[in-house]
Design a protein around this motif. Structure first.
Motif, PDB file in Angstrom:
ATOM      1  N   VAL A   1      13.138  -7.304 -13.017  1.00 27.66           N
ATOM      2  CA  VAL A   1      12.254  -6.338 -12.359  1.00 27.66           C
ATOM      3  C   VAL A   1      11.452  -7.033 -11.261  1.00 27.66           C
ATOM      4  CG1 VAL A   1      10.280  -4.787 -12.655  1.00 27.66           C
ATOM      5  CG2 VAL A   1      12.080  -4.865 -14.394  1.00 27.66           C
ATOM      6  N   GLU A   2      11.482  -6.464 -10.084  1.00 29.80           N
ATOM      7  CA  GLU A   2      10.755  -7.034  -8.949  1.00 29.80           C
ATOM      8  C   GLU A   2       9.283  -6.666  -9.018  1.00 29.80           C
ATOM      9  OE1 GLU A   2      10.888  -6.956  -4.024  1.00 29.80           O
ATOM     10  OE2 GLU A   2      12.421  -5.913  -5.201  1.00 29.80           O
ATOM     11  N   ARG A   3       8.432  -7.631  -8.766  1.00 29.78           N
ATOM     12  CA  ARG A   3       6.998  -7.373  -8.834  1.00 29.78           C
ATOM     13  C   ARG A   3       6.495  -6.791  -7.519  1.00 29.78           C
ATOM     14  NH1 ARG A   3       2.255  -9.952  -7.639  1.00 29.78           N
ATOM     15  NH2 ARG A   3       0.509  -9.165  -8.876  1.00 29.78           N
ATOM     16  N   HIS A   4       5.665  -5.756  -7.626  1.00 29.74           N
ATOM     17  CA  HIS A   4       5.055  -5.127  -6.447  1.00 29.74           C
ATOM     18  C   HIS A   4       3.538  -5.219  -6.572  1.00 29.74           C
ATOM     19  CE1 HIS A   4       8.845  -3.545  -4.949  1.00 29.74           C
ATOM     20  NE2 HIS A   4       9.127  -3.153  -6.178  1.00 29.74           N
ATOM     21  N   PHE A   5       2.913  -5.821  -5.583  1.00 28.86           N
ATOM     22  CA  PHE A   5       1.457  -5.941  -5.562  1.00 28.86           C
ATOM     23  C   PHE A   5       0.838  -4.556  -5.409  1.00 28.86           C
ATOM     24  CE2 PHE A   5      -2.517  -6.862  -3.136  1.00 28.86           C
ATOM     25  CZ  PHE A   5      -3.165  -7.580  -4.131  1.00 28.86           C
ATOM     26  N   ASP A   6      -0.284  -4.342  -6.083  1.00 26.18           N
ATOM     27  CA  ASP A   6      -0.962  -3.037  -6.030  1.00 26.18           C
ATOM     28  C   ASP A   6      -1.763  -2.930  -4.725  1.00 26.18           C
ATOM     29  OD1 ASP A   6      -2.380  -0.692  -6.458  1.00 26.18           O
ATOM     30  OD2 ASP A   6      -2.652  -1.067  -8.593  1.00 26.18           O
ATOM     31  N   GLU A   7      -1.063  -2.502  -3.696  1.00 29.56           N
ATOM     32  CA  GLU A   7      -1.682  -2.391  -2.368  1.00 29.56           C
ATOM     33  C   GLU A   7      -2.836  -1.397  -2.357  1.00 29.56           C
ATOM     34  OE1 GLU A   7      -0.996  -4.149   0.272  1.00 29.56           O
ATOM     35  OE2 GLU A   7       0.952  -5.086  -0.188  1.00 29.56           O
ATOM     36  N   LYS A   8      -2.704  -0.312  -3.100  1.00 31.74           N
ATOM     37  CA  LYS A   8      -3.744   0.719  -3.121  1.00 31.74           C
ATOM     38  C   LYS A   8      -5.029   0.185  -3.723  1.00 31.74           C
ATOM     39  CE  LYS A   8      -5.130   4.869  -2.217  1.00 31.74           C
ATOM     40  NZ  LYS A   8      -5.173   5.369  -0.818  1.00 31.74           N
ATOM     41  N   LEU A   9      -4.918  -0.563  -4.822  1.00 33.56           N
ATOM     42  CA  LEU A   9      -6.108  -1.126  -5.458  1.00 33.56           C
ATOM     43  C   LEU A   9      -6.777  -2.140  -4.534  1.00 33.56           C
ATOM     44  CD1 LEU A   9      -7.494  -0.678  -8.196  1.00 33.56           C
ATOM     45  CD2 LEU A   9      -6.373  -2.748  -9.014  1.00 33.56           C
ATOM     46  N   TYR A  10      -5.970  -2.899  -3.822  1.00 34.80           N
ATOM     47  CA  TYR A  10      -6.492  -3.873  -2.856  1.00 34.80           C
ATOM     48  C   TYR A  10      -7.222  -3.148  -1.721  1.00 34.80           C
ATOM     49  CZ  TYR A  10      -6.474  -7.913   0.329  1.00 34.80           C
ATOM     50  OH  TYR A  10      -6.834  -8.938   1.181  1.00 34.80           O
ATOM     51  N   GLU A  11      -6.650  -2.035  -1.286  1.00 35.54           N
ATOM     52  CA  GLU A  11      -7.273  -1.224  -0.232  1.00 35.54           C
ATOM     53  C   GLU A  11      -8.620  -0.678  -0.710  1.00 35.54           C
ATOM     54  OE1 GLU A  11      -6.450   3.157   1.725  1.00 35.54           O
ATOM     55  OE2 GLU A  11      -4.707   1.899   1.284  1.00 35.54           O
ATOM     56  N   ILE A  12      -8.648  -0.208  -1.946  1.00 32.73           N
ATOM     57  CA  ILE A  12      -9.896   0.315  -2.521  1.00 32.73           C
ATOM     58  C   ILE A  12     -10.958  -0.782  -2.572  1.00 32.73           C
ATOM     59  CG2 ILE A  12     -10.960   1.214  -4.647  1.00 32.73           C
ATOM     60  CD1 ILE A  12      -8.268   2.679  -5.155  1.00 32.73           C
ATOM     61  N   ALA A  13     -10.549  -1.951  -3.058  1.00 33.90           N
ATOM     62  CA  ALA A  13     -11.487  -3.077  -3.170  1.00 33.90           C
ATOM     63  C   ALA A  13     -12.087  -3.426  -1.811  1.00 33.90           C
ATOM     64  CB  ALA A  13     -10.777  -4.290  -3.778  1.00 33.90           C
ATOM     65  N   ASN A  14     -11.276  -3.444  -0.766  1.00 36.15           N
ATOM     66  CA  ASN A  14     -11.757  -3.752   0.573  1.00 36.15           C
ATOM     67  C   ASN A  14     -12.697  -2.672   1.090  1.00 36.15           C
ATOM     68  OD1 ASN A  14     -10.504  -6.237   0.970  1.00 36.15           O
ATOM     69  ND2 ASN A  14      -8.606  -5.315   1.689  1.00 36.15           N
ATOM     70  N   ALA A  15     -12.357  -1.422   0.827  1.00 36.15           N
ATOM     71  CA  ALA A  15     -13.181  -0.312   1.304  1.00 36.15           C
ATOM     72  C   ALA A  15     -14.562  -0.301   0.647  1.00 36.15           C
ATOM     73  CB  ALA A  15     -12.483   1.012   1.029  1.00 36.15           C
ATOM     74  N   LEU A  16     -14.640  -0.758  -0.586  1.00 33.94           N
ATOM     75  CA  LEU A  16     -15.898  -0.709  -1.322  1.00 33.94           C
ATOM     76  C   LEU A  16     -16.708  -2.002  -1.232  1.00 33.94           C
ATOM     77  CD1 LEU A  16     -14.707   1.063  -4.626  1.00 33.94           C
ATOM     78  CD2 LEU A  16     -15.566   2.092  -2.514  1.00 33.94           C
ATOM     79  N   SER A  17     -16.183  -3.004  -0.532  1.00 36.42           N
ATOM     80  CA  SER A  17     -16.816  -4.325  -0.568  1.00 36.42           C
ATOM     81  C   SER A  17     -18.071  -4.423   0.289  1.00 36.42           C
ATOM     82  CB  SER A  17     -15.818  -5.397  -0.140  1.00 36.42           C
ATOM     83  OG  SER A  17     -15.375  -5.170   1.192  1.00 36.42           O
ATOM     84  N   TYR A  18     -18.260  -3.497   1.242  1.00 35.05           N
ATOM     85  CA  TYR A  18     -19.446  -3.560   2.110  1.00 35.05           C
ATOM     86  C   TYR A  18     -20.104  -2.205   2.235  1.00 35.05           C
ATOM     87  CZ  TYR A  18     -18.245  -8.299   3.403  1.00 35.05           C
ATOM     88  OH  TYR A  18     -17.990  -9.636   3.367  1.00 35.05           O
TER      89      TYR A  18
END
Length: 319
Positions: free
Chosen positions: A302-319
């Motif tokens: 099984v190929e691993r896929h990074f959770d891009e959406k969660l990363y996007e959320i984290a960036n949006a909420l960081s500031y």
């Protein structure tokens, strides 16, 4: 099938004891004789095998680490070593083996199955780097350990108006950094899947200072570089006092969370069911909250896929 065994292999993870407990007590409940293998594949080759009963796993569900111990074993990577391990199992009358560990442990179980031993793998690793399953045993405890550290570091970072860089485990998988960083309100999360731009990172820190930010918290996965080196670079460019904290193996220890205890118990129970059904070369996982099983070969592919959406959320909420 009359006798089954359980071993833990590779890096330890909180919840392994809960999984051992589930395998042993489920096995006994279903009429199996249950054996424990100490020190993983190394102990298997050396015949470190002993009978287990209900008392053997009493009062361990809340304990971190593994009562069976764990070790790396280069010899087991050889064909001769694996044949020796299979013969040892047969000598003890063991028909089925539950292996708790990561992908390397699974590959060992996969190869043992080809030598006539029924095997089932349970994902025990804090890195959450077995993509066939949503979560691995130990991951939830690890991110809560990191979160506790982040909460404490934030207090002192604010007092001194510092940048705090926290290095967490995750050589090839940034899930610990991503989940703990989001939950801990980190200003920046650096993971091997995304990388980072040093100038952009420093600019973000300086812009935050102009807006009145009292501190900056950066979560760094170990696979992308060292926190000490990054701290020196950030302080050199921004002029802001920067400190590095490397959490290291503290992330592996500690009493497992409720989620890890329940997950390990569900998976351990299913592993014994699979052996009872005569299945082999299987792994157990969780997907959308449901326990399932699949072939080891398919799971490892099984190929691993990074959770891009969660990363996007984290960036949006960081500031």
């Amino acid at each position: 099938m009359k006798t089954i065994a359980v071993l833990t292999s590779g890096g330890d993870a909180p919840g392994m004891n809960a999984a051992i407990r589930a395998v042993v007590r489920t096995g006994l409940d279903k009429g199996f004789r249950v054996m424990g293998v100490q020190r993983g594949y190394s102990g298997l080759i050396n015949g470190e095998i002993f009978p287990m009963d209900r008392h053997s796993v009493a009062d361990i569900i809340q304990r971190g680490g593994t009562i069976l111990r764990t070790a790396r074993c280069a010899e087991f990577k050889t064909e001769e070593g694996r044949k020796r391990g299979a013969n040892i199992l047969k000598t003890f009358g063991i028909d089925g083996l539950v292996v708790i560990g990561g992908d390397g442990s699974f590959r060992g179980a996969q190869l043992l199955s080809k030598l006539g031993i029924a095997t089932v793998g349970l994902p025990g690793t804090i890195d959450n780097d077995l993509p066939y399953s949503d979560y691995t045993i130990g991951f939830d405890t690890a991110i809560n350990t990191v979160l506790d550290a982040i909460n404490k570091l934030r207090d002192t970072s604010t007092s001194h108006e510092r940048v705090s860089i926290v290095e967490v485990m995750g050589r090839n998988c940034g899930d610990i950094a991503l989940y703990a960083g989001l939950a801990g309100g980190a200003e920046s999360i650096i993971v091997p899947e995304k990388g980072y731009n040093q100038d952009e990172l420093c600019r973000t820190i300086l812009e935050g200072k102009l807006r009145g930010k009292m501190h900056n918290l950066i979560i760094l996965a170990e696979g992308i570089g060292g926190a000490d080196d990054l701290a020196k670079k950030v302080e050199g460019i921004t002029g802001i006092q920067t400190r590095a904290t490397i959490l290291g193996h503290i992330q592996r220890g500690g009493s497992p969370t409720c989620m890890d205890r329940v997950l390990a118990s569900r998976m351990g129970y299913r592993a014994v069911e699979l052996l009872q059904e005569g299945k082999s070369s299987k792994v157990v996982g969780i997907k959308d909250g449901k326990i399932f099983d699949m072939d080891i070969d398919d799971a490892l592919a099984v190929e691993r896929h990074f959770d891009e959406k969660l990363y996007e959320i984290a960036n949006a909420l960081s500031y």
